[in-house]
Motif scaffolding. Structure first.
Motif, PDB file in Angstrom:
ATOM      1  N   GLN A 110      -7.741 -41.286 -20.156  1.00  0.00           N
ATOM      2  CA  GLN A 110      -6.759 -42.307 -19.814  1.00  0.00           C
ATOM      3  C   GLN A 110      -7.478 -43.564 -19.361  1.00  0.00           C
ATOM      4  O   GLN A 110      -8.694 -43.648 -19.389  1.00  0.00           O
ATOM      5  CB  GLN A 110      -5.812 -41.770 -18.751  1.00  0.00           C
ATOM      6  CG  GLN A 110      -4.997 -40.606 -19.290  1.00  0.00           C
ATOM      7  CD  GLN A 110      -3.889 -40.199 -18.362  1.00  0.00           C
ATOM      8  OE1 GLN A 110      -3.567 -40.891 -17.407  1.00  0.00           O
ATOM      9  NE2 GLN A 110      -3.279 -39.065 -18.651  1.00  0.00           N
ATOM     10  N   ASP A 111      -6.692 -44.531 -18.921  1.00  0.00           N
ATOM     11  CA  ASP A 111      -7.267 -45.812 -18.503  1.00  0.00           C
ATOM     12  C   ASP A 111      -8.437 -45.603 -17.553  1.00  0.00           C
ATOM     13  O   ASP A 111      -8.459 -44.629 -16.813  1.00  0.00           O
ATOM     14  CB  ASP A 111      -6.211 -46.649 -17.805  1.00  0.00           C
ATOM     15  CG  ASP A 111      -5.103 -47.085 -18.745  1.00  0.00           C
ATOM     16  OD1 ASP A 111      -4.051 -47.461 -18.237  1.00  0.00           O
ATOM     17  OD2 ASP A 111      -5.291 -47.050 -19.976  1.00  0.00           O
ATOM     18  N   PRO A 112      -9.373 -46.541 -17.511  1.00  0.00           N
ATOM     19  CA  PRO A 112     -10.437 -46.419 -16.509  1.00  0.00           C
ATOM     20  C   PRO A 112      -9.822 -46.499 -15.114  1.00  0.00           C
ATOM     21  O   PRO A 112      -9.008 -47.366 -14.835  1.00  0.00           O
ATOM     22  CB  PRO A 112     -11.340 -47.619 -16.767  1.00  0.00           C
ATOM     23  CG  PRO A 112     -10.776 -48.364 -17.904  1.00  0.00           C
ATOM     24  CD  PRO A 112      -9.509 -47.706 -18.344  1.00  0.00           C
ATOM     25  N   TRP A 113     -10.221 -45.585 -14.249  1.00  0.00           N
ATOM     26  CA  TRP A 113      -9.668 -45.529 -12.910  1.00  0.00           C
ATOM     27  C   TRP A 113     -10.550 -46.304 -11.940  1.00  0.00           C
ATOM     28  O   TRP A 113     -11.751 -46.404 -12.141  1.00  0.00           O
ATOM     29  CB  TRP A 113      -9.548 -44.073 -12.449  1.00  0.00           C
ATOM     30  CG  TRP A 113      -8.573 -43.322 -13.285  1.00  0.00           C
ATOM     31  CD1 TRP A 113      -8.861 -42.422 -14.268  1.00  0.00           C
ATOM     32  CD2 TRP A 113      -7.153 -43.427 -13.266  1.00  0.00           C
ATOM     33  NE1 TRP A 113      -7.715 -41.956 -14.843  1.00  0.00           N
ATOM     34  CE2 TRP A 113      -6.639 -42.550 -14.254  1.00  0.00           C
ATOM     35  CE3 TRP A 113      -6.256 -44.161 -12.509  1.00  0.00           C
ATOM     36  CZ2 TRP A 113      -5.279 -42.399 -14.494  1.00  0.00           C
ATOM     37  CZ3 TRP A 113      -4.899 -44.008 -12.760  1.00  0.00           C
ATOM     38  CH2 TRP A 113      -4.429 -43.135 -13.731  1.00  0.00           C
ATOM     39  N   ARG A 122      -6.167 -52.691  -4.546  1.00  0.00           N
ATOM     40  CA  ARG A 122      -6.139 -54.003  -5.187  1.00  0.00           C
ATOM     41  C   ARG A 122      -5.394 -53.916  -6.521  1.00  0.00           C
ATOM     42  O   ARG A 122      -4.564 -54.758  -6.841  1.00  0.00           O
ATOM     43  CB  ARG A 122      -7.557 -54.512  -5.395  1.00  0.00           C
ATOM     44  CG  ARG A 122      -7.611 -55.973  -5.821  1.00  0.00           C
ATOM     45  CD  ARG A 122      -9.034 -56.503  -5.965  1.00  0.00           C
ATOM     46  NE  ARG A 122      -9.883 -56.221  -4.808  1.00  0.00           N
ATOM     47  CZ  ARG A 122     -11.015 -55.495  -4.865  1.00  0.00           C
ATOM     48  NH1 ARG A 122     -11.445 -55.007  -6.006  1.00  0.00           N
ATOM     49  NH2 ARG A 122     -11.731 -55.286  -3.785  1.00  0.00           N
ATOM     50  N   ALA A 123      -5.674 -52.864  -7.288  1.00  0.00           N
ATOM     51  CA  ALA A 123      -5.031 -52.704  -8.597  1.00  0.00           C
ATOM     52  C   ALA A 123      -3.524 -52.519  -8.452  1.00  0.00           C
ATOM     53  O   ALA A 123      -2.755 -52.979  -9.291  1.00  0.00           O
ATOM     54  CB  ALA A 123      -5.643 -51.520  -9.332  1.00  0.00           C
ATOM     55  N   ARG A 124      -3.111 -51.877  -7.385  1.00  0.00           N
ATOM     56  CA  ARG A 124      -1.683 -51.638  -7.165  1.00  0.00           C
ATOM     57  C   ARG A 124      -1.045 -52.699  -6.291  1.00  0.00           C
ATOM     58  O   ARG A 124       0.113 -52.589  -5.913  1.00  0.00           O
ATOM     59  CB  ARG A 124      -1.474 -50.254  -6.561  1.00  0.00           C
ATOM     60  CG  ARG A 124      -1.836 -49.166  -7.551  1.00  0.00           C
ATOM     61  CD  ARG A 124      -1.407 -47.831  -7.081  1.00  0.00           C
ATOM     62  NE  ARG A 124      -1.687 -46.837  -8.118  1.00  0.00           N
ATOM     63  CZ  ARG A 124      -1.615 -45.555  -7.934  1.00  0.00           C
ATOM     64  NH1 ARG A 124      -1.258 -45.076  -6.767  1.00  0.00           N
ATOM     65  NH2 ARG A 124      -1.887 -44.725  -8.919  1.00  0.00           N
ATOM     66  N   ILE A 126      -1.524 -53.443  -3.134  1.00  0.00           N
ATOM     67  CA  ILE A 126      -1.112 -52.921  -1.843  1.00  0.00           C
ATOM     68  C   ILE A 126      -1.917 -53.637  -0.765  1.00  0.00           C
ATOM     69  O   ILE A 126      -3.136 -53.748  -0.864  1.00  0.00           O
ATOM     70  CB  ILE A 126      -1.376 -51.400  -1.753  1.00  0.00           C
ATOM     71  CG1 ILE A 126      -0.561 -50.673  -2.837  1.00  0.00           C
ATOM     72  CG2 ILE A 126      -1.047 -50.865  -0.361  1.00  0.00           C
ATOM     73  CD1 ILE A 126      -0.908 -49.210  -2.958  1.00  0.00           C
ATOM     74  N   GLU A 127      -1.239 -54.122   0.239  1.00  0.00           N
ATOM     75  CA  GLU A 127      -1.907 -54.795   1.348  1.00  0.00           C
ATOM     76  C   GLU A 127      -2.672 -53.783   2.185  1.00  0.00           C
ATOM     77  O   GLU A 127      -2.146 -52.713   2.493  1.00  0.00           O
ATOM     78  CB  GLU A 127      -0.886 -55.520   2.226  1.00  0.00           C
ATOM     79  CG  GLU A 127      -0.149 -56.636   1.515  1.00  0.00           C
ATOM     80  CD  GLU A 127      -1.071 -57.779   1.114  1.00  0.00           C
ATOM     81  OE1 GLU A 127      -1.999 -58.100   1.870  1.00  0.00           O
ATOM     82  OE2 GLU A 127      -0.850 -58.341   0.032  1.00  0.00           O
ATOM     83  N   ALA A 128      -3.860 -54.100   2.568  1.00  0.00           N
ATOM     84  CA  ALA A 128      -4.705 -53.197   3.367  1.00  0.00           C
ATOM     85  C   ALA A 128      -4.004 -52.812   4.668  1.00  0.00           C
ATOM     86  O   ALA A 128      -4.109 -51.684   5.120  1.00  0.00           O
ATOM     87  CB  ALA A 128      -6.047 -53.833   3.646  1.00  0.00           C
ATOM     88  N   GLU A 129      -3.264 -53.729   5.277  1.00  0.00           N
ATOM     89  CA  GLU A 129      -2.601 -53.438   6.541  1.00  0.00           C
ATOM     90  C   GLU A 129      -1.578 -52.320   6.397  1.00  0.00           C
ATOM     91  O   GLU A 129      -1.329 -51.582   7.322  1.00  0.00           O
ATOM     92  CB  GLU A 129      -1.908 -54.698   7.092  1.00  0.00           C
ATOM     93  CG  GLU A 129      -2.845 -55.811   7.479  1.00  0.00           C
ATOM     94  CD  GLU A 129      -3.341 -56.633   6.279  1.00  0.00           C
ATOM     95  OE1 GLU A 129      -2.565 -56.829   5.324  1.00  0.00           O
ATOM     96  OE2 GLU A 129      -4.483 -57.041   6.297  1.00  0.00           O
ATOM     97  N   SER A 130      -0.951 -52.223   5.241  1.00  0.00           N
ATOM     98  CA  SER A 130       0.091 -51.202   5.073  1.00  0.00           C
ATOM     99  C   SER A 130      -0.509 -49.810   4.932  1.00  0.00           C
ATOM    100  O   SER A 130       0.205 -48.830   4.968  1.00  0.00           O
ATOM    101  CB  SER A 130       0.951 -51.519   3.844  1.00  0.00           C
ATOM    102  OG  SER A 130       0.186 -51.366   2.661  1.00  0.00           O
ATOM    103  N   CYS A 131      -1.805 -49.720   4.788  1.00  0.00           N
ATOM    104  CA  CYS A 131      -2.441 -48.415   4.598  1.00  0.00           C
ATOM    105  C   CYS A 131      -3.224 -47.975   5.826  1.00  0.00           C
ATOM    106  O   CYS A 131      -4.092 -47.133   5.746  1.00  0.00           O
ATOM    107  CB  CYS A 131      -3.357 -48.461   3.378  1.00  0.00           C
ATOM    108  SG  CYS A 131      -2.463 -48.703   1.862  1.00  0.00           S
ATOM    109  N   ARG A 132      -2.940 -48.574   6.948  1.00  0.00           N
ATOM    110  CA  ARG A 132      -3.653 -48.192   8.179  1.00  0.00           C
ATOM    111  C   ARG A 132      -2.764 -47.355   9.062  1.00  0.00           C
ATOM    112  O   ARG A 132      -1.614 -47.399   9.064  1.00  0.00           O
ATOM    113  CB  ARG A 132      -4.115 -49.436   8.931  1.00  0.00           C
ATOM    114  CG  ARG A 132      -5.188 -50.133   8.162  1.00  0.00           C
ATOM    115  CD  ARG A 132      -5.710 -51.301   8.929  1.00  0.00           C
ATOM    116  NE  ARG A 132      -6.600 -52.001   8.012  1.00  0.00           N
ATOM    117  CZ  ARG A 132      -7.129 -53.154   8.263  1.00  0.00           C
ATOM    118  NH1 ARG A 132      -6.903 -53.748   9.400  1.00  0.00           N
ATOM    119  NH2 ARG A 132      -7.926 -53.728   7.408  1.00  0.00           N
TER     120      ARG A 132
END
Length: 132
Positions: A110-113, A122-124, A126-132
């Motif tokens: 599949q696509d390169p991951w 970054r690809a999705r 998504i803000e870094a703050e939302s993943c803390r």
């Protein structure tokens, strides 16, 4: 799918709901495994398999849905729950997000991951703050 469930005899099955942005084969797989979850336990379903395997009922079915506004499969909203992808698995010592990325990277056709969680975020978009 029913044969594989009966052969492998899993306690838990994890799949995704057929999200519109995915390819049609991903959509079909997500919907069919939900049906196969129950069918594998029913000896009246695919009885020709029973000379090779026995019926098997997995104990739990987890269906992935995406985003705050994701549509859950019909009748499942009261049993839905969220997992924190940043939580560290005490057995493996890595986050569930890292484990998911490592699994995705095994799909070489599949696509390169992305090579890291940062690249995945970054690809999705998504803000870094939302993943803390």
């Amino acid at each position: 799918m029913v044969l594989k469930i009966r052969e492998l005899r899993p306690d838990v099955i994890i799949t995704h709901h057929g999200h519109n942005q995915w390819t049609r084969h991903h959509q079909a797989t997500g919907r069919l495994i939900i049906e196969a979850f129950d069918a594998a336990a029913d000896p009246k379903r695919f009885p020709e398999q029973l000379d090779q395997v026995k019926p098997w009922q997995a104990q739990r079915l987890f269906v992935r849905v995406f985003g705050a506004n994701a549509q859950k499969p019909a009748g499942e909203s009261e049993r839905a729950f969220a997992l924190d992808p940043n939580e560290v698995d005490p057995v493996r010592g890595t986050s569930f997000a890292e484990q998911a990325l490592a699994a995705l990277q095994q799909h070489a056709t599949q696509d390169p991951w992305p090579k890291s969680i940062t690249e995945l975020m970054r690809a999705r978009r998504i803000e870094a703050e939302s993943c803390r």
